[in-house]
Design a protein around this motif. Structure first.
Motif, PDB file in Angstrom:
ATOM      1  N   ASP A 184      45.143  38.708  35.642  1.00 50.55           N
ATOM      2  CA  ASP A 184      46.110  39.756  35.301  1.00 50.55           C
ATOM      3  C   ASP A 184      45.567  40.650  34.192  1.00 50.55           C
ATOM      4  O   ASP A 184      45.663  41.887  34.258  1.00 50.55           O
ATOM      5  CB  ASP A 184      47.433  39.143  34.868  1.00 50.55           C
ATOM      6  CG  ASP A 184      48.176  38.470  36.017  1.00 50.55           C
ATOM      7  OD1 ASP A 184      47.832  38.737  37.190  1.00 50.55           O
ATOM      8  OD2 ASP A 184      49.094  37.671  35.743  1.00 50.55           O
ATOM      9  N   ASN A 185      45.005  40.034  33.160  1.00 50.13           N
ATOM     10  CA  ASN A 185      44.493  40.806  32.035  1.00 50.13           C
ATOM     11  C   ASN A 185      43.277  41.645  32.437  1.00 50.13           C
ATOM     12  O   ASN A 185      43.102  42.768  31.954  1.00 50.13           O
ATOM     13  CB  ASN A 185      44.137  39.876  30.877  1.00 50.13           C
ATOM     14  CG  ASN A 185      45.362  39.319  30.180  1.00 50.13           C
ATOM     15  OD1 ASN A 185      46.395  39.984  30.105  1.00 50.13           O
ATOM     16  ND2 ASN A 185      45.268  38.087  29.685  1.00 50.13           N
ATOM     17  N   ALA A 186      42.435  41.107  33.323  1.00 43.61           N
ATOM     18  CA  ALA A 186      41.290  41.872  33.799  1.00 43.61           C
ATOM     19  C   ALA A 186      41.753  43.105  34.570  1.00 43.61           C
ATOM     20  O   ALA A 186      41.205  44.206  34.403  1.00 43.61           O
ATOM     21  CB  ALA A 186      40.390  41.002  34.667  1.00 43.61           C
ATOM     22  N   ALA A 187      42.780  42.923  35.397  1.00 41.58           N
ATOM     23  CA  ALA A 187      43.304  44.055  36.164  1.00 41.58           C
ATOM     24  C   ALA A 187      43.887  45.113  35.237  1.00 41.58           C
ATOM     25  O   ALA A 187      43.677  46.322  35.434  1.00 41.58           O
ATOM     26  CB  ALA A 187      44.360  43.569  37.151  1.00 41.58           C
TER      27      ALA A 187
ATOM     28  N   VAL B 151      38.992  45.984  34.942  1.00 42.79           N
ATOM     29  CA  VAL B 151      37.751  45.278  35.280  1.00 42.79           C
ATOM     30  C   VAL B 151      38.009  44.127  36.249  1.00 42.79           C
ATOM     31  O   VAL B 151      37.266  43.139  36.273  1.00 42.79           O
ATOM     32  CB  VAL B 151      37.031  44.756  34.009  1.00 42.79           C
ATOM     33  CG1 VAL B 151      36.487  45.911  33.189  1.00 42.79           C
ATOM     34  CG2 VAL B 151      37.953  43.881  33.167  1.00 42.79           C
ATOM     35  N   ALA B 152      39.038  44.251  37.070  1.00 41.62           N
ATOM     36  CA  ALA B 152      39.367  43.182  38.019  1.00 41.62           C
ATOM     37  C   ALA B 152      38.193  42.882  38.944  1.00 41.62           C
ATOM     38  O   ALA B 152      37.920  41.713  39.276  1.00 41.62           O
ATOM     39  CB  ALA B 152      40.600  43.558  38.831  1.00 41.62           C
ATOM     40  N   ASP B 153      37.486  43.923  39.393  1.00 41.01           N
ATOM     41  CA  ASP B 153      36.370  43.731  40.315  1.00 41.01           C
ATOM     42  C   ASP B 153      35.124  43.196  39.615  1.00 41.01           C
ATOM     43  O   ASP B 153      34.198  42.714  40.276  1.00 41.01           O
ATOM     44  CB  ASP B 153      36.027  45.053  41.008  1.00 41.01           C
ATOM     45  CG  ASP B 153      37.135  45.526  41.935  1.00 41.01           C
ATOM     46  OD1 ASP B 153      37.951  44.679  42.341  1.00 41.01           O
ATOM     47  OD2 ASP B 153      37.182  46.731  42.233  1.00 41.01           O
ATOM     48  N   ALA B 154      35.099  43.279  38.298  1.00 41.51           N
ATOM     49  CA  ALA B 154      33.911  42.875  37.545  1.00 41.51           C
ATOM     50  C   ALA B 154      33.990  41.449  37.029  1.00 41.51           C
ATOM     51  O   ALA B 154      32.980  40.886  36.592  1.00 41.51           O
ATOM     52  CB  ALA B 154      33.680  43.824  36.373  1.00 41.51           C
ATOM     53  N   VAL B 155      35.194  40.845  37.050  1.00 37.62           N
ATOM     54  CA  VAL B 155      35.379  39.491  36.517  1.00 37.62           C
ATOM     55  C   VAL B 155      35.750  38.553  37.655  1.00 37.62           C
ATOM     56  O   VAL B 155      36.866  38.610  38.187  1.00 37.62           O
ATOM     57  CB  VAL B 155      36.466  39.470  35.422  1.00 37.62           C
ATOM     58  CG1 VAL B 155      36.672  38.039  34.903  1.00 37.62           C
ATOM     59  CG2 VAL B 155      36.094  40.398  34.268  1.00 37.62           C
ATOM     60  N   ALA B 156      34.830  37.691  38.051  1.00 33.01           N
ATOM     61  CA  ALA B 156      35.076  36.710  39.106  1.00 33.01           C
ATOM     62  C   ALA B 156      35.742  35.475  38.498  1.00 33.01           C
ATOM     63  O   ALA B 156      35.410  35.067  37.384  1.00 33.01           O
ATOM     64  CB  ALA B 156      33.771  36.320  39.786  1.00 33.01           C
ATOM     65  N   THR B 157      36.682  34.878  39.225  1.00 31.66           N
ATOM     66  CA  THR B 157      37.391  33.690  38.732  1.00 31.66           C
ATOM     67  C   THR B 157      37.366  32.588  39.796  1.00 31.66           C
ATOM     68  O   THR B 157      38.396  32.220  40.350  1.00 31.66           O
ATOM     69  CB  THR B 157      38.843  34.032  38.360  1.00 31.66           C
ATOM     70  OG1 THR B 157      39.481  34.655  39.498  1.00 31.66           O
ATOM     71  CG2 THR B 157      38.905  34.979  37.175  1.00 31.66           C
ATOM     72  N   PRO B 158      36.193  32.030  40.081  1.00 29.33           N
ATOM     73  CA  PRO B 158      36.103  30.968  41.084  1.00 29.33           C
ATOM     74  C   PRO B 158      36.640  29.642  40.537  1.00 29.33           C
ATOM     75  O   PRO B 158      36.829  29.503  39.320  1.00 29.33           O
ATOM     76  CB  PRO B 158      34.601  30.877  41.334  1.00 29.33           C
ATOM     77  CG  PRO B 158      33.996  31.231  40.016  1.00 29.33           C
ATOM     78  CD  PRO B 158      34.892  32.314  39.458  1.00 29.33           C
TER      79      PRO B 158
END
Length: 298
Positions: free
Chosen positions: A202-205, A209-216
């Motif tokens: 949520d904070n990345a969006a 930078v939602a597309d730049a931060v992967a959360t696997p």
């Protein structure tokens, strides 16, 4: 949902000159958020405009999920800080906590151009400043905590261009988002807490930078090993994770270890030296330490 029906929280406030120890107790008992305030008023104390908090007596505020028993936490606080420790507990509505946090946290600057600020706060910064907007959430990490500040300071002065970054134990995602905004080639953020991962997304969006931060998932980390690994956790988990973080750090890569107290420095250092890291330096804030380690290139 009415205010009366809104989720409630247990808030414990301690007034002490030994803020780092109180913070450590709160974290070890599962605090969802920890804030340090000047004991003299309701605002974060600053020696200079936008400087990091630094004061002799502090109010350390720990926020816990409603239903958390207060007495065991208070007992440990008394044991660590002394029987005369000043502590108060109260039940706080979700809306009340958010409003209080926003009123107590002005924008903070790290290095020359990195700022952390609430979404609604004006920031008097240069045009080339990097401003990360972060409001309180259930995940830990707002930039006011000494361990987070130590990591942000390192990121703010480091050239991240072309480097792959892993935030191991991402909390709110503040370090991952800052790294992405500062120009890292790729950023991966993981946490054992699903709530933290959701907060990071949520904070990345909200910071673009939602597309730049992967959360696997933590057991399915991709794109490693990494040029920079950030681990802002606690001392014992850091010790246990030494082999894991060694494997995740690329040869010649940097590893930042934060979340440990001065008295824990030797044990954490020994665990990482044993896996093959060299210590490149450290930084201190109050009783907290950040260790800068490097995996040899050979």
């Amino acid at each position: 949902m009415t205010t009366a029906e809104a989720p409630a929280w247990l808030q414990i406030t301690v007034t002490t000159p030994r803020a780092a120890l109180a913070e450590a107790v709160f974290e070890e008992h599962g605090a969802d958020a920890v804030t340090v305030l000047d004991a003299g008023d309701d605002l974060v104390a600053e020696e200079a405009p936008h400087a990091q908090p630094d004061f002799d007596a502090a109010r350390v505020v720990g926020l816990f999920t409603h239903g958390t028993p207060a007495e065991p936490i208070l007992a440990v606080l008394r044991d660590v800080l002394g029987d005369d420790v000043s502590a108060a507990t109260e039940t706080l509505a979700n809306q009340d906590w958010a409003g209080a946090w926003l009123s107590q946290h002005p924008p903070l600057r790290f290095g020359e151009r990195l700022w952390i600020a609430p979404h609604s706060a004006p920031v008097d910064a240069d045009e080339d400043a990097v401003v990360v907007r972060l409001d309180p959430g259930l995940a830990f990490g707002t930039g006011t905590h000494a361990t987070t500040a130590l990591c942000l300071e390192w990121l703010a002065r480091t050239d991240l261009a072309g480097r792959r970054v892993l935030d191991y134990g991402c909390g709110s995602g503040i370090l991952a988002i800052a790294a992405a905004r500062l120009g890292a080639a790729s950023v991966t953020a993981v946490d054992i807490d699903d709530q933290a991962v959701r907060a990071t997304r949520d904070n990345a969006a909200r910071n673009g930078v939602a597309d730049a931060v992967a959360t696997p998932p933590m057991d399915a980390i991709e794109h490693g090993p990494f040029d920079i690994v950030l681990a802002n956790i606690l001392a014992q988990p850091l010790i246990d994770l030494a082999p894991t973080l060694h494997a995740l750090t690329a040869p010649g890569g940097d590893l930042l270890l934060s979340g440990l107290l001065t008295r824990q420095r030797e044990a954490v250092s020994a665990a990482y030296i044993a896996t093959g890291f060299t210590l490149a330096g450290d930084a201190h804030r109050d009783d907290w330490v950040r260790l800068d380690a490097r995996r040899p290139a050979g």
